[in-house]
Scaffold this active site. Sequence first.
Site, mmCIF file in Angstrom:
data_model
loop_
_atom_site.group_PDB
_atom_site.id
_atom_site.type_symbol
_atom_site.label_atom_id
_atom_site.label_comp_id
_atom_site.label_asym_id
_atom_site.label_seq_id
_atom_site.Cartn_x
_atom_site.Cartn_y
_atom_site.Cartn_z
ATOM 1 N N TYR A 1 -1.963 -0.020 10.244
ATOM 2 C CA TYR A 1 -2.492 -1.384 10.379
ATOM 3 C C TYR A 1 -3.098 -1.613 11.764
ATOM 4 O O TYR A 1 -4.170 -2.204 11.885
ATOM 5 C CB TYR A 1 -1.376 -2.413 10.123
ATOM 6 C CG TYR A 1 -0.692 -2.290 8.770
ATOM 7 C CD1 TYR A 1 -1.410 -1.924 7.636
ATOM 8 C CD2 TYR A 1 0.668 -2.546 8.625
ATOM 9 C CE1 TYR A 1 -0.787 -1.813 6.397
ATOM 10 C CE2 TYR A 1 1.300 -2.446 7.397
ATOM 11 C CZ TYR A 1 0.570 -2.065 6.288
ATOM 12 O OH TYR A 1 1.190 -1.958 5.067
ATOM 13 N N ILE B 1 0.876 -1.179 0.000
ATOM 14 C CA ILE B 1 0.000 0.000 0.000
ATOM 15 C C ILE B 1 0.901 1.213 0.000
ATOM 16 O O ILE B 1 1.955 1.219 0.652
ATOM 17 C CB ILE B 1 -0.963 0.022 1.199
ATOM 18 C CG1 ILE B 1 -1.764 1.327 1.184
ATOM 19 C CG2 ILE B 1 -0.242 -0.153 2.523
ATOM 20 C CD1 ILE B 1 -2.959 1.342 2.077
ATOM 21 N N GLU C 1 3.314 -8.487 5.978
ATOM 22 C CA GLU C 1 4.632 -8.332 6.589
ATOM 23 C C GLU C 1 5.028 -6.870 6.434
ATOM 24 O O GLU C 1 4.740 -6.268 5.397
ATOM 25 C CB GLU C 1 5.673 -9.179 5.842
ATOM 26 C CG GLU C 1 5.519 -10.658 6.056
ATOM 27 C CD GLU C 1 5.885 -11.451 4.820
ATOM 28 O OE1 GLU C 1 6.213 -10.837 3.779
ATOM 29 O OE2 GLU C 1 5.817 -12.684 4.875
HETATM 30 C C1 LIG Z 1 1.677 3.919 5.285
HETATM 31 C C2 LIG Z 1 0.957 4.885 4.330
HETATM 32 C C3 LIG Z 1 0.336 4.084 3.183
HETATM 33 C C4 LIG Z 1 -0.180 5.584 5.121
HETATM 34 O O1 LIG Z 1 -0.970 6.316 4.196
HETATM 35 P P1 LIG Z 1 -1.770 7.607 4.625
HETATM 36 O O2 LIG Z 1 -2.784 7.902 3.572
HETATM 37 O O3 LIG Z 1 -0.840 8.700 4.984
HETATM 38 O O4 LIG Z 1 -2.497 7.100 5.962
HETATM 39 P P2 LIG Z 1 -3.842 7.692 6.592
HETATM 40 O O5 LIG Z 1 -3.891 9.168 6.433
HETATM 41 O O6 LIG Z 1 -5.008 6.897 6.095
HETATM 42 O O7 LIG Z 1 -3.603 7.364 8.140
HETATM 43 C C5 LIG Z 1 -4.414 6.470 8.864
HETATM 44 C C6 LIG Z 1 -3.778 6.282 10.236
HETATM 45 O O8 LIG Z 1 -2.508 5.643 10.115
HETATM 46 C C7 LIG Z 1 -1.590 6.192 11.077
HETATM 47 N N1 LIG Z 1 -0.527 6.932 10.383
HETATM 48 C C8 LIG Z 1 -0.421 7.176 9.055
HETATM 49 N N2 LIG Z 1 0.724 7.854 8.809
HETATM 50 C C9 LIG Z 1 1.351 8.022 10.002
HETATM 51 C C10 LIG Z 1 2.569 8.639 10.377
HETATM 52 N N3 LIG Z 1 3.381 9.231 9.485
HETATM 53 N N4 LIG Z 1 2.904 8.619 11.676
HETATM 54 C C11 LIG Z 1 2.117 8.032 12.602
HETATM 55 N N5 LIG Z 1 0.924 7.428 12.292
HETATM 56 C C12 LIG Z 1 0.562 7.432 11.005
HETATM 57 C C13 LIG Z 1 -2.413 7.138 11.940
HETATM 58 O O9 LIG Z 1 -2.975 6.370 12.982
HETATM 59 C C14 LIG Z 1 -3.492 7.575 10.961
HETATM 60 O O10 LIG Z 1 -4.661 8.022 11.575
HETATM 61 P P3 LIG Z 1 -4.798 9.597 11.986
HETATM 62 O O11 LIG Z 1 -4.290 10.412 10.823
HETATM 63 O O12 LIG Z 1 -6.254 9.729 12.247
HETATM 64 O O13 LIG Z 1 -3.918 9.763 13.197
HETATM 65 C C15 LIG Z 1 1.924 5.993 3.816
HETATM 66 O O14 LIG Z 1 2.627 6.533 4.898
HETATM 67 C C16 LIG Z 1 2.896 5.484 2.771
HETATM 68 O O15 LIG Z 1 2.602 5.454 1.574
HETATM 69 N N6 LIG Z 1 4.120 5.113 3.217
HETATM 70 C C17 LIG Z 1 5.163 4.663 2.273
HETATM 71 C C18 LIG Z 1 4.844 3.282 1.712
HETATM 72 C C19 LIG Z 1 4.729 2.246 2.827
HETATM 73 O O16 LIG Z 1 5.394 2.287 3.832
HETATM 74 N N7 LIG Z 1 3.838 1.243 2.607
HETATM 75 C C20 LIG Z 1 3.656 0.143 3.564
HETATM 76 C C21 LIG Z 1 4.628 -0.969 3.326
HETATM 77 S S1 LIG Z 1 4.458 -1.658 1.689
#
Ligand SMILES: CC(C)(COP(=O)(O)OP(=O)(O)OC[C@H]1O[C@@H](n2cnc3c(N)ncnc32)[C@H](O)[C@@H]1OP(=O)(O)O)[C@@H](O)C(=O)NCCC(=O)NCCS
Length: 157
Positions: free
Chosen positions: A127, A81, A115
């Site tokens: 997650y 994701i 994972e």
């Molecule tokens: C992980 C990832 C997909 C999250 O996407 P996102 O759209 O920013 O996430 P959301 O806005 O839906 O966040 C949902 C919840 O996740 C948690 N969260 C997301 N990003 C966070 C951060 N940087 N720090 C702490 N908590 C975080 C929080 O609990 C958040 O809820 P809140 O905003 O109400 O506090 C994004 O950071 C990403 O693309 N990372 C790089 C790729 C990656 O690591 N993928 C996973 C492994 S393949």
Amino acid sequence: MSSPAEGIEIRRMSAADVPRVIEIASGLEHAPLYPRSTWMEVVDPKSVPPRLALVAGGPSRELCGFAVASLLPPQAELETIAVAAASQRRGIGRRLIQSLFQDLRRAGIQEVWLEVRVSNAPAIALYRGLRFRETGHRTSYYAHPVEDALLMSLRLD
Ligand SMILES: CC(C)(COP(=O)(O)OP(=O)(O)OC[C@H]1O[C@@H](n2cnc3c(N)ncnc32)[C@H](O)[C@@H]1OP(=O)(O)O)[C@@H](O)C(=O)NCCC(=O)NCCS
């Protein structure tokens, strides 16, 4: 006040989305650097194992995220994701996974596992917030850099 993710739609990934998906992934530390051929397999309905791939975007906005699961009924693996850096922390990652869950339930999937690198705090927080539970730990599972993996799983209601 409007939701930050307002106007974002979630739909199936198509071959036409692959260049933007690669662009998003290439700008992120933990996103997969699959070659185009792998992404074309991901969107191929005949891929083995079958995949469910979703993208987030809108009618008048470019794609800003994607999620991919492989189906091994009654289980599915959340393979990846990612949300483009400029669109993060707006609930898009959460919506992508919730949409994936809806489609997985319809496909008869009862459990989702994944994972993740132990240092990937944003993904682990995402997650956990979606009720994934830690089920294991794999030492030195990842390369470049070497790092342990956390295993997580969730039973779909
Ligand atoms: C992980 C990832 C997909 C999250 O996407 P996102 O759209 O920013 O996430 P959301 O806005 O839906 O966040 C949902 C919840 O996740 C948690 N969260 C997301 N990003 C966070 C951060 N940087 N720090 C702490 N908590 C975080 C929080 O609990 C958040 O809820 P809140 O905003 O109400 O506090 C994004 O950071 C990403 O693309 N990372 C790089 C790729 C990656 O690591 N993928 C996973 C492994 S393949």
